[in-house]
Design a protein around this motif. Structure first.
Motif, PDB file in Angstrom:
ATOM      1  N   ASP A 194       1.070  -1.376   0.253  1.00 22.69           N
ATOM      2  CA  ASP A 194       0.279   0.181  -0.183  1.00 22.69           C
ATOM      3  C   ASP A 194       0.846   1.141   0.071  1.00 22.69           C
ATOM      4  OD1 ASP A 194      -2.159  -1.343  -0.597  1.00 22.69           O
ATOM      5  OD2 ASP A 194      -2.541  -0.764   1.951  1.00 22.69           O
ATOM      6  N   VAL A 195       1.939   1.257   0.754  1.00 23.31           N
ATOM      7  CA  VAL A 195       2.593   2.896   1.093  1.00 23.31           C
ATOM      8  C   VAL A 195       3.306   2.686  -0.258  1.00 23.31           C
ATOM      9  CG1 VAL A 195       4.522   3.627   2.358  1.00 23.31           C
ATOM     10  CG2 VAL A 195       2.638   1.965   3.414  1.00 23.31           C
ATOM     11  N   GLU A 196       4.228   1.308  -0.883  1.00 23.70           N
ATOM     12  CA  GLU A 196       5.046   2.121  -1.900  1.00 23.70           C
ATOM     13  C   GLU A 196       4.807   2.913  -2.924  1.00 23.70           C
ATOM     14  OE1 GLU A 196       5.718  -2.923  -2.660  1.00 23.70           O
ATOM     15  OE2 GLU A 196       8.164  -2.001  -1.973  1.00 23.70           O
ATOM     16  N   GLN A 197       2.305   2.812  -2.910  1.00 17.77           N
ATOM     17  CA  GLN A 197       2.071   2.849  -4.299  1.00 17.77           C
ATOM     18  C   GLN A 197       1.109   4.307  -3.521  1.00 17.77           C
ATOM     19  OE1 GLN A 197      -0.757   0.124  -5.992  1.00 17.77           O
ATOM     20  NE2 GLN A 197      -1.851   0.456  -4.301  1.00 17.77           N
ATOM     21  N   MET A 198       2.311   4.951  -2.704  1.00 20.21           N
ATOM     22  CA  MET A 198       1.388   6.276  -2.132  1.00 20.21           C
ATOM     23  C   MET A 198       2.130   7.386  -2.970  1.00 20.21           C
ATOM     24  SD  MET A 198       1.798   6.708   2.763  1.00 20.21           S
ATOM     25  CE  MET A 198       2.148   8.504   2.019  1.00 20.21           C
ATOM     26  N   SER A 199       1.793   8.625  -2.848  1.00 18.70           N
ATOM     27  CA  SER A 199       2.269   9.662  -3.499  1.00 18.70           C
ATOM     28  C   SER A 199       3.629  10.513  -2.231  1.00 18.70           C
ATOM     29  CB  SER A 199       1.964  10.591  -4.515  1.00 18.70           C
ATOM     30  OG  SER A 199       0.832  11.250  -4.079  1.00 18.70           O
ATOM     31  N   GLY A 200       4.222  10.699  -2.178  1.00 16.85           N
ATOM     32  CA  GLY A 200       4.657  11.777  -1.013  1.00 16.85           C
ATOM     33  C   GLY A 200       5.982  11.466  -0.863  1.00 16.85           C
ATOM     34  N   SER A 201       6.531  11.794  -0.282  1.00 15.65           N
ATOM     35  CA  SER A 201       8.057  11.646   0.159  1.00 15.65           C
ATOM     36  C   SER A 201       8.301  11.143   0.532  1.00 15.65           C
ATOM     37  CB  SER A 201       8.793  13.639   0.422  1.00 15.65           C
ATOM     38  OG  SER A 201       8.101  13.429   2.210  1.00 15.65           O
ATOM     39  N   ASN A 202       9.665  10.393   0.330  1.00 18.38           N
ATOM     40  CA  ASN A 202      10.124   8.785   1.130  1.00 18.38           C
ATOM     41  C   ASN A 202      10.336   9.380   2.410  1.00 18.38           C
ATOM     42  OD1 ASN A 202      11.723   7.808  -0.971  1.00 18.38           O
ATOM     43  ND2 ASN A 202      12.873   9.901  -1.023  1.00 18.38           N
ATOM     44  N   GLY A 203      10.381  10.793   2.819  1.00 19.71           N
ATOM     45  CA  GLY A 203       9.559  10.486   4.720  1.00 19.71           C
ATOM     46  C   GLY A 203       8.396  10.635   5.033  1.00 19.71           C
TER      47      GLY A 203
END
Lengths: 192, 192
Positions: free
Chosen positions: A71-80
């Motif tokens: 799930d998180v891997e295909q989120m958008s946003g910074s690595n932080g």
DNA sequence: CTATTAAACTAACAAATGTTTGTTATTGCC
DNA sequence: GGCAATAACAAACATTTGTTAGTTTAATAG
């Protein structure tokens, strides 16, 4: 039929609690039966074996973690942001399913040979994805240039005490808990 | 006579390795005897019981930790310095006596009733001293004003993976390891 | 009410466990 | 060499272990 699933679930839940408390090796089927409220032999109407219980608990946890990573891997946003979100989900599973997480953390070594490797692989997969997040954060200049493996394990371990320690009503809310852990891991304990 | 102590030590060392690998409950006296190179019964010339082995390993570790805490407490320097030094000693014990530390971390719950409480007390004592250090650091404005218990367990746990992971010859020296862990815990992963 | 199924129980199993016993081999010392 | 102590062994012990078999009770369907 729904009753059957129910009893099975009670056994699994109770097993998680007992395994956490006394360890897999330290928990006998008679102990467990006593907690569930039936004879040891009766449990075999609902479960296949003691090993099956352990497998269920361990893979329930590893499956959840891997799904959260995806799930998180295909989120958008910074690595932080991604790291923060993954950690949040990670901590949340501990709060919601602490006993099972405890078993997966401490008793996985009692898995029988085939399942043992399968579990190790799953864990490695999760760690790999987690490490990749840290590495791209370092590459992007978001994170300090530390060894990614060291950072990975420091963070994953830092969070493990939660399931041992946290109890609602200890004066620390889940929110404060998450925030403080995140603060320390991301910004450090020292001021500057 | 020195031979006796020697054989006893071999048994204890080998037990630590096996307990770490397969757990206390998963290790039989016959397994251990096989590793030591004698019959199970023969080991009873050197040790009193399986439980005694576990007790020795657990208390060896807790005693060492408490002694290190006492040393650091009467050091001079800032709270940050003291915390750094205590963590360094903590990590060092893991590197030097990883198997025993692993047993003390994971198998202490198999201690028999009297010793179990004794061990828990020792652990609590260590945690208390450690927490006091953090609290005075916060009071002195050296550390961020986080919940001291949360900081304590985050730090203590953060460091636990070392004994599971570290092997000389993995491309990370003990020094780099210490430095990176310390950096993350004290300054955080994020670059401000 | 009856037939069927699900789930509980008692009893027993074989295997494995930690440990004790009794005995034999080995060692160090005079 | 002979003696005492140390440390090895094989065999057996009483329990405890996970699990199976057979049987009885409780719930459900027709």
């Amino acid at each position: 039929m729904s009753k059957k699933l129910n009893k099975r679930q009670i056994i699994l839940d109770e097993a998680a609690k007992l395994f956490k408390l006394k360890g897999f090796g330290g928990t006998s089927m008679r102990d467990l039966a006593g907690e569930v409220g039936m004879e040891a032999a009766s449990m075999y109407n609902h479960i296949k074996s003691k090993d099956e219980i352990l497998e269920h608990l361990c893979f329930h946890v590893s499956d959840t973690y891997i799904a959260q990573l995806a799930d998180v891997e295909q989120m958008s946003g910074s690595n932080g942001d991604k790291l923060k979100q993954l950690l949040r989900l990670h901590i949340n599973l501990m709060l919601e399913d602490g006993a099972a997480v405890s078993v997966a953390n401490n008793d996985w070594k009692y898995l029988t040979s085939g399942k043992l490797e399968q579990f190790k692989d799953a864990r490695k997969q999760y760690e790999k994805g987690f490490a990749a997040l840290i590495e791209s954060g370092i590459a992007a200049g978001e994170f300090r240039p530390v060894n990614a493996s060291v950072a990975l394990f420091t963070i994953l371990s830092a969070v493990r005490w939660v399931e041992l320690w946290y109890r609602p009503g200890r004066g620390v809310t889940a929110q404060e808990l998450e925030d403080d852990i995140m603060t320390i891991l991301l910004n450090g304990l020292a001021k500057n």
